[in-house]
Scaffold this motif. Structure first.
Motif: not given
Lengths: 394, 129
Positions: A105-110, A119-127, B7-15, B80-85
């Motif tokens: 996500d950081d890379i996509q924003r960068k 391509d990054l979007l595709d990679v993210n989808h696979a991930n 007992q093992d640490l919690d995974l927090e999703l930040t994405s 706040h979206l990337p330009l390409g998006i």
């Protein structure tokens, strides 16, 4: 005389006969006694043999039970240790996938403005698909799900689920209301819906739509997933219901070479987080209708906070200065003022591109002079070129 | 198996919850020359009626551009979206007639920083700055 002799003879014969009868009688009684005795002895022997046999049988059964118990224990132990190993591995994968998602996500924003974004979007989808599998395995092994700490609209939760399947563009989400899921329910519901969407996608034609709608039924919120695939047989339905209720938890070793843990995973998390899933319905296309029924503890009517809060000005400035190379949008107004924001007629110097926020070094006076010159040329050109203000007034 | 959650640490999703490729609906980036940084966009006629079925992101863009022209770069900054998006979103929205796009005035071609500085210097020496 003769008569007497005859009588004596008869008497003697009678006496002999009586004696013989007595002897015979006594003898037969003796025989009967003997027979009874031997019979009694035989029955006794038989009883003894029978009780021995029963004992032996009981012993055999005991050993058999012990044997089966040991086998079961061994299987259980094997299952547990397999689970423990797999759980560790799955958790590792899970956290790696989560880390990678954040990184991507950081890379996509960068590189947001760069063609590599596609391509990054595709990679993210696979991930995202990999992350779902890792989560599924982790759940099967009894590991906790990754959690989210912000509530989210149910629409976004379904979109998150949508991103975790291969043909995500087939999913159409029909409505979006002010329905929100509480933070604790976001991750589990997203995973459950993702598994159901995957199931819907893989059991229908590769271009058929999958419709998601939301319904409020009394105090419950239903997420309804309709596919246009083949409907299930009664047997499949029963098995699916058992799996989804969490009543049957198949052992890992029973999952086979191409493990299908979609329904078992959904069943496990549904039971764990207290919602219900049903796939016995028929969709409006004749396929399967899956319904995720969320009790009121898991959702609210409140409008979720908008995903992007009011941006701090500094933040806007940073983003825009990067993408536009000048600070002119720092005014931050949606409406453009043409004079305040001239269109660049001067190619940006490489120095300005790399360090757009350090105008002091380049010399304040020459910068101001250049700006004046720029405005002058612009107003001059405005005479023959229609300004965009003209368009704005239309 | 549902107990002992940690007992093992919690995974927090930040994405972010909704991945960007879902926001774009899997559409490809428009060609490079379309929707440059300074391309201006505004809402089309009667777009508000159609806006009801839009995704939240597209609706946010509609709100931004509804009362005037806004540059693509500004839309990206505000959402706040990337330009390409943003470009993909705008291409879709233009395709469905929700927005009107106005290409930027092309750059003056011969303008050259050195030349202009030289002219400026000349003017300064001639008239005094």
């Amino acid at each position: 005389m003769i008569r007497d002799a005859l009588i004596w003879c008869l008497v003697a014969i009678a006496a002999l006969a009586v004696a013989a009868a007595v002897v015979l009688f006594v003898r037969s009684r003796g025989l009967g006694e003997k027979k009874r005795r031997s019979e009694a002895a035989l029955t006794q022997q038989m009883h003894a043999a029978e009780s021995q046999l029963a004992y032996a049988r009981a012993e055999l059964q005991k050993h058999r039970d012990e044997y089966e118990g040991t086998i079961r224990e061994a299987e259980q132990a094997a299952e547990e240790s397999t689970k423990a190993v797999l759980k560790g591995a799955a958790r590792f994968l899970q956290s790696l996938a989560a880390e990678q998602t954040t990184l991507l996500d950081d890379i996509q924003r960068k590189y947001g403005g760069h063609p590599v974004l596609a391509d990054l979007l595709d990679v993210n989808h696979a991930n995202a698909q990999m992350a779902r599998k890792a989560q599924g395995i982790a759940v099967m092994c009894g590991a906790p799900l990754g959690r989210r700490n912000k509530p989210a609209s149910v629409y976004d939760v379904v979109r998150s689920a949508q991103g975790q399947i291969r043909n995500f563009h087939r999913v159409e989400i029909m409505q979006q209301g002010g329905l929100a899921l509480k933070a604790s329910a976001v991750a589990p519901v997203a995973l459950a819906v993702a598994e159901l969407l995957d199931n819907a996608a893989s059991f229908s034609q590769h271009d058929a739509p999958i419709e998601v709608t939301f319904q409020r039924v009394q105090s419950n919120l239903c997420i309804v997933i309709d596919d246009a695939g083949v409907s299930m047989s009664d047997e499949d339905r029963q098995r699916a219901t058992a799996l989804l209720s969490g009543d049957i938890v198949p052992q890992l070793s029973q999952l086979g070479n191409q493990p299908k843990f979609g329904f078992p995973v959904v069943g496990l998390i549904a039971r764990q987080y207290g919602f219900k899933v049903d796939v016995t319905g028929v969709s409006r296309y004749g396929g399967v209708r899956a319904v995720v029924l969320l009790p009121e503890e898991l959702w609210t009517m409140e409008e979720t906070p908008p995903p992007v809060e009011e941006a701090p000005v500094a933040n806007i400035r940073r983003v825009e200065s990067r993408s536009q190379n000048t600070s002119r949008t720092m005014h931050g107004l949606p409406k453009r003022g043409a004079r305040q924001a001239p269109i660049a007629s001067v190619p940006d110097s490489p120095a300005a591109r790399t360090a757009p926020r350090a105008p002091e070094e380049t010399g304040r006076t020459s910068g101001r002079g250049l700006g004046a010159f720029q405005r002058g040329t612009l107003s001059g050109r405005n005479l023959d070129t229609p300004s965009f203000e003209g368009f704005e007034d239309e | 198996m549902r107990d002992e959650p940690d007992q093992d640490l919690d995974l927090e999703l930040t994405s972010p919850l909704v991945p960007l490729f879902v926001i774009t609906g899997g559409h490809a980036l428009p060609p490079d020359h379309e929707y440059g940084h300074t391309t201006l966009v505004t809402a089309g006629e009667g777009a508000s009626a159609a806006a009801r079925t839009l995704s939240p992101e597209a609706r946010q863009v509609m709100d931004l551009v509804s009362d005037g022209f806004l540059s693509v770069a500004e839309v990206a900054g505000h959402t706040h979206l990337p330009l390409g998006i943003v470009r993909i979103l705008l291409a879709q929205m233009e395709g469905s007639g929700l927005i009107i796009v106005r290409k930027p005035v092309p750059r003056a071609e011969r303008a050259d920083r050195e030349l202009l500085s030289a002219v400026l210097d000349g003017l300064k020496t001639r008239f005094g700055a």
